[in-house]
Design an enzyme around this catalytic site. Sequence first.
Site, PDB file in Angstrom:
ATOM      1  CD  GLU A  19       5.556 -10.639  20.438  1.00  0.00           C
ATOM      2  OE1 GLU A  19       6.450 -11.010  21.236  1.00  0.00           O
ATOM      3  OE2 GLU A  19       5.462  -9.492  20.006  1.00  0.00           O
ATOM      4  CG  HIS A  20       3.651 -16.184  21.462  1.00  0.00           C
ATOM      5  ND1 HIS A  20       3.521 -16.702  22.729  1.00  0.00           N
ATOM      6  CD2 HIS A  20       2.924 -15.040  21.450  1.00  0.00           C
ATOM      7  CE1 HIS A  20       2.719 -15.924  23.440  1.00  0.00           C
ATOM      8  NE2 HIS A  20       2.354 -14.902  22.685  1.00  0.00           N
ATOM      9  N   GLY A  86       2.471  -5.230  34.002  1.00  0.00           N
ATOM     10  CA  GLY A  86       1.366  -5.939  33.347  1.00  0.00           C
ATOM     11  C   GLY A  86       1.004  -5.324  32.014  1.00  0.00           C
ATOM     12  N   GLY A  88       2.800  -5.717  29.284  1.00  0.00           N
ATOM     13  CA  GLY A  88       3.434  -6.474  28.194  1.00  0.00           C
ATOM     14  C   GLY A  88       4.749  -5.866  27.766  1.00  0.00           C
ATOM     15  CG  LEU A  89       5.411  -2.199  27.787  1.00  0.00           C
ATOM     16  CD1 LEU A  89       5.343  -0.718  28.142  1.00  0.00           C
ATOM     17  CD2 LEU A  89       5.585  -2.375  26.269  1.00  0.00           C
ATOM     18  CB  SER A  92       8.525 -10.273  34.835  1.00  0.00           C
ATOM     19  OG  SER A  92       7.145 -10.151  34.933  1.00  0.00           O
ATOM     20  CD  GLU A 124       9.508 -14.340  33.669  1.00  0.00           C
ATOM     21  OE1 GLU A 124      10.292 -13.413  33.983  1.00  0.00           O
ATOM     22  OE2 GLU A 124       8.689 -14.254  32.764  1.00  0.00           O
ATOM     23  CG  ASP A 136      10.274 -10.766  27.846  1.00  0.00           C
ATOM     24  OD1 ASP A 136      10.232 -10.672  26.611  1.00  0.00           O
ATOM     25  OD2 ASP A 136       9.299 -11.095  28.542  1.00  0.00           O
ATOM     26  CE1 TYR A 188       4.594 -16.383  26.576  1.00  0.00           C
ATOM     27  CE2 TYR A 188       5.184 -18.283  27.923  1.00  0.00           C
ATOM     28  CZ  TYR A 188       5.535 -17.297  27.013  1.00  0.00           C
ATOM     29  OH  TYR A 188       6.823 -17.236  26.540  1.00  0.00           O
TER      30      TYR A 188
HETATM   31  C1  GLA Z   1       6.407 -12.922  26.873  1.00  0.00           C
HETATM   32  C2  GLA Z   1       7.512 -13.898  27.266  1.00  0.00           C
HETATM   33  C3  GLA Z   1       8.559 -14.010  26.153  1.00  0.00           C
HETATM   34  C4  GLA Z   1       7.917 -14.268  24.794  1.00  0.00           C
HETATM   35  C5  GLA Z   1       6.755 -13.305  24.549  1.00  0.00           C
HETATM   36  C6  GLA Z   1       6.014 -13.622  23.285  1.00  0.00           C
HETATM   37  O1  GLA Z   1       6.930 -11.635  26.784  1.00  0.00           O
HETATM   38  O2  GLA Z   1       8.143 -13.460  28.449  1.00  0.00           O
HETATM   39  O3  GLA Z   1       9.480 -15.026  26.494  1.00  0.00           O
HETATM   40  O4  GLA Z   1       7.528 -15.600  24.650  1.00  0.00           O
HETATM   41  O5  GLA Z   1       5.834 -13.302  25.627  1.00  0.00           O
HETATM   42  O6  GLA Z   1       6.823 -13.396  22.179  1.00  0.00           O
END
Ligand code: GLA
Length: 345
Positions: A19-20, A86, A88-89, A92, A124, A136, A188
Site C-alpha cells: 500500500e502506498h 468512496g 476505497g475499491l 474512480s 485523474e 488502480d 493522500y
Molecule cells: C489509492 C490510489 C493508488 C494507491 C493507493 C494506495 O487507491 O489511487 O494509486 O496509491 O491509494 O496504495
Amino acid sequence: MPVSTVTARAPGRVNLIGEHLDYNGGRCLPIALDLGTITTVSRSTEAKLSSTEARPGWTAYVTGVLASLGVEEPLHVEVTSDLPIGAGLASSAALECSVAMAVDELLGLGRSREELMRACIRAENEYVGVPTGGMDQAASLFSDPGHALLLDFADDSRTPVAFDPGAAGLALLVVDTGVSHALTDGAYAARRADCEAAARALGIPHLARASPEQIRGLPGGRLGRRARHVASEQQRVDAFVTAVGGADWDVAGALMTGSHTSLRDDYEVSYPELDLVVETALERGALGARMTGGGFGGSAIALVPGGVLDDVEGSIRSAFTANGHDAPTLYRVEASRGAAVLRAT
Ligand code: GLA
C-alpha cells in the site's frame, strides 16, 4: 458499418498488499473485483452525460478521460455501477477505464490498453487533480481471473500471480466500513509529499529505492516513519508473493496484518473503523487482515478460513453495532477479470 453504441465494463480492485508503494516506485499486488462500472457511449449530436452514480463531480472523470484521449466530438455517455463509491475499491479508476475502453472501441481509436491506462491516470492526476499513483487503473485494465497482478513501478512491469485462497478452504473478505474516504481531501497528497521530501533528502528519485541503511539514517519523526513504512511494506510484498506461491497462507496472513500495523502506526492512514475490522477478524480466527487502498476510511480485507467465516462476518457486524457505527457491507470476493468491451452495435 461504423458502430454507433458501445458498452464496456471495468472492475474495481482490492490491493492484497503493497500500500502506498505505487507512487514511491515500488511494488503492489492488487486483484480485480467482480464489482465494477458499466459505461455505454453512443455517437450523438450533443454531449450528454448521465449516471446512476451519486458521486459529486463524477463528470470530471469522464470529461478528463475524453480530453486525455483527445476526443472532441459530442457523445452520449451513460454510467451505471455496482461498485460502492468512496469505499476505497477504486471506483474512480473503474469509471475512467470503462469510459476509455468504450470510447476507444466506438471511435476506433486503436489505442493499446497501456495507452488507455496512461490516459486514465492523466485524467485523474490532471483533470480531477488527485495525485494517485496508477495501481488502480493498471489493476482494472490488466487483471486476469484467478490471479493477482504484481505491479512493479520501478520498471512498469506487470506479472500475474496465481491467487486462489478458495482452493485452500479460505475466503477473502472485503469489509466496506461505510466511512467514505475522499482522496481529494488532501491527506493522500500530504503522504505523497512526505515521501517525495524523504526521497529528496536521500538524493534518490523514489523512496522505494532506498537501502535499509539509508532508511535507518533518516532523522526520526514523520518522514522517517513514512520511509520505514515504504521500506518494510516493500519487503512484505515480496515475502507475500513467495508465501502465496508456496501456499503458505499462515505466513501470507501474518504479512497482511504486518502491513496494517505499518499503515496504522508509521504511515498513519488507518481509521478507527478499519482497525476495528482488523482486530475483530483476527480475534475470531482470520489468518490476516488489513486496511486496503488509500486509507482514511474505505475498506479492509481479511483472509478467513471457511470454517470461521460466518462467525467472523457476524462478529464484525456486532462490533460495529456495539461501537455505535453504521452497519458495514461485507463481500466475499475472488480475483476476477479486468476491463472488457461487452457490446458494440
Ligand atoms: C489509492 C490510489 C493508488 C494507491 C493507493 C494506495 O487507491 O489511487 O494509486 O496509491 O491509494 O496504495
